[in-house]
Design an enzyme around this catalytic site. Sequence first.
Site, PDB file in Angstrom:
ATOM      1  N   ASP A   1      10.806 -21.555  86.346  1.00 59.16           N
ATOM      2  CA  ASP A   1      11.029 -20.550  85.937  1.00 59.16           C
ATOM      3  C   ASP A   1      11.191 -20.816  84.314  1.00 59.16           C
ATOM      4  OD1 ASP A   1      11.836 -18.887  88.112  1.00 59.16           O
ATOM      5  OD2 ASP A   1      13.746 -19.572  88.088  1.00 59.16           O
TER       6      ASP A   1
ATOM      7  N   ASP B   1       9.743 -27.880  86.492  1.00 60.82           N
ATOM      8  CA  ASP B   1      10.273 -26.764  86.716  1.00 60.82           C
ATOM      9  C   ASP B   1       9.670 -25.452  86.783  1.00 60.82           C
ATOM     10  OD1 ASP B   1      13.042 -25.100  86.508  1.00 60.82           O
ATOM     11  OD2 ASP B   1      12.642 -24.640  84.489  1.00 60.82           O
TER      12      ASP B   1
HETATM   13 MG   LIG Z   1      13.685 -23.324  83.825  1.00 60.45          MG
END
Ligand SMILES: [Mg+2]
Length: 263
Positions: A21, A19
Amino acid sequence: MSSDSKLGLPDAIQACLFDLDGVLTETAKVHSAAWKEMFDAFLKARAKETNEPFAPFDEIADYDAFVDGKPRADGTRSFLESRGIDLPEGVTDDATSARTVCGLGNAKNEIVLRRIREDGVEAFPGSLRYVKAVRTAGLRRAVVSSSANCAAVLEAAGIADLFEVRIDGVNVETDHLAGKPAPDTFLAGARALGVAPDYTAVFEDALSGVEAGRAGRFGYVVGVDRVGQTEALRAHGADVVVTDLAELLEQTLAPDETCEPAN
Ligand SMILES: [Mg+2]
């Protein structure tokens, strides 16, 4: 089951899906602040019109429960629903002043882009070390993010060339992928790398993200706890939880943290 003590992953793992962010870059706080700025402006105006008290967006509780990790429109809809607010969907190029799901989402995105431009983006040093170690070990690497700004953030952080594949909010739109907590974006990442989910690890900081990892039956789900939600990450599907990816570099897996039962 033995484990790769160098990467803290089961031996069978051949690919890693990260992922963006909150896992690779410190943009989770940019996003949560942008959601708050946008929703508070909307809620304030609405409270004035309806003569009801203004209850602000909670940057931690509301962010974690309703918007973190989800595509923009899903996050917007989900939070509004939690407040019993029903807005028309609108269209993707709605003005940022439009009182629609798309309009509010666009307003939030404009704030994110402004903050990234003004403040820049930092990759977590521990994540950078870990991804480089993964590359050195010969494992395949993809970024899987709900963000439509994924490419811009990777460039701004100077880490775009560490990954072979990018599945992001643009793919969600154009390929009609269901966003996290559905496993579709992670499955698309594994497919693009040519590695089966069984042999793929997912790295996520959002509850919706570890849930997607579990739903996709990935070989290993690493929860990254940036905000003190270790238990919730485990409950939603993380096989192991770390506060920094570099912890995995020193770690030998305990038997109960492998993806197979201890014998
Ligand atoms: Mg995230």
